[in-house]
Write a protein that holds these residues in place. Sequence first.
Motif, PDB file in Angstrom:
ATOM      1  N   ALA A  50     -11.196  -4.160  -5.132  1.00  0.00           N
ATOM      2  CA  ALA A  50     -12.012  -5.305  -4.708  1.00  0.00           C
ATOM      3  C   ALA A  50     -11.438  -5.954  -3.452  1.00  0.00           C
ATOM      4  O   ALA A  50     -12.182  -6.294  -2.523  1.00  0.00           O
ATOM      5  CB  ALA A  50     -12.117  -6.323  -5.841  1.00  0.00           C
ATOM      6  N   GLU A  51     -10.113  -6.118  -3.411  1.00  0.00           N
ATOM      7  CA  GLU A  51      -9.499  -6.708  -2.226  1.00  0.00           C
ATOM      8  C   GLU A  51      -9.648  -5.787  -1.018  1.00  0.00           C
ATOM      9  O   GLU A  51      -9.908  -6.250   0.098  1.00  0.00           O
ATOM     10  CB  GLU A  51      -8.022  -7.015  -2.462  1.00  0.00           C
ATOM     11  N   ASP A  54     -13.019  -6.239   0.424  1.00  0.00           N
ATOM     12  CA  ASP A  54     -13.051  -7.498   1.170  1.00  0.00           C
ATOM     13  C   ASP A  54     -12.404  -7.335   2.537  1.00  0.00           C
ATOM     14  O   ASP A  54     -12.949  -7.773   3.556  1.00  0.00           O
ATOM     15  CB  ASP A  54     -12.327  -8.605   0.408  1.00  0.00           C
ATOM     16  N   LYS A  57     -14.513  -5.198   4.870  1.00  0.00           N
ATOM     17  CA  LYS A  57     -15.649  -5.972   5.380  1.00  0.00           C
ATOM     18  C   LYS A  57     -15.215  -6.874   6.526  1.00  0.00           C
ATOM     19  O   LYS A  57     -15.914  -7.010   7.524  1.00  0.00           O
ATOM     20  CB  LYS A  57     -16.279  -6.796   4.264  1.00  0.00           C
ATOM     21  N   ILE A  58     -14.043  -7.479   6.392  1.00  0.00           N
ATOM     22  CA  ILE A  58     -13.530  -8.364   7.440  1.00  0.00           C
ATOM     23  C   ILE A  58     -13.233  -7.586   8.715  1.00  0.00           C
ATOM     24  O   ILE A  58     -13.666  -7.974   9.806  1.00  0.00           O
ATOM     25  CB  ILE A  58     -12.264  -9.099   6.958  1.00  0.00           C
ATOM     26  N   THR A  63     -21.086  -4.850   5.636  1.00  0.00           N
ATOM     27  CA  THR A  63     -21.293  -5.564   4.379  1.00  0.00           C
ATOM     28  C   THR A  63     -21.268  -4.682   3.140  1.00  0.00           C
ATOM     29  O   THR A  63     -21.335  -5.198   2.041  1.00  0.00           O
ATOM     30  CB  THR A  63     -22.641  -6.316   4.406  1.00  0.00           C
ATOM     31  N   ARG A  75     -13.566  -4.312  -9.676  1.00  0.00           N
ATOM     32  CA  ARG A  75     -13.969  -5.427  -8.819  1.00  0.00           C
ATOM     33  C   ARG A  75     -13.473  -6.747  -9.377  1.00  0.00           C
ATOM     34  O   ARG A  75     -13.240  -7.682  -8.631  1.00  0.00           O
ATOM     35  CB  ARG A  75     -15.481  -5.481  -8.689  1.00  0.00           C
ATOM     36  N   ARG A  79      -5.953 -10.303  -8.533  1.00  0.00           N
ATOM     37  CA  ARG A  79      -5.249  -9.969  -7.295  1.00  0.00           C
ATOM     38  C   ARG A  79      -3.837 -10.422  -7.379  1.00  0.00           C
ATOM     39  O   ARG A  79      -3.474 -11.321  -7.988  1.00  0.00           O
ATOM     40  CB  ARG A  79      -5.930 -10.660  -6.118  1.00  0.00           C
TER      41      ARG A  79
END
Length: 79
Positions: A50-51, A54, A57-58, A63, A75, A79
């Motif tokens: 999940a991280e 993220d 995406k950054i 997306t 997901r 963390r």
Amino acid sequence: MLFPEPAQLLLTWQCDDGRIIETAVHRELKTRGRHLSDAPGKEWFATNVAELIDVLKIVTGRTAAVNSRIPDGARDAER
């Protein structure tokens, strides 16, 4: 060479220049304090799928993950 744990392919991400993306992902993970400096080698990070999504995406501005193979509950992993 011994590794912290057996490597598993959990996610692939299609991109035009993998070296640039890899460098940006490593930089972001280091900024987040995820780098394992005492692990063998230079490219070990304490993270989860999940991280990683993220972070991708950054750094890519996209997306959605491409060809993600996310196990059930990954997901929501802490963390």
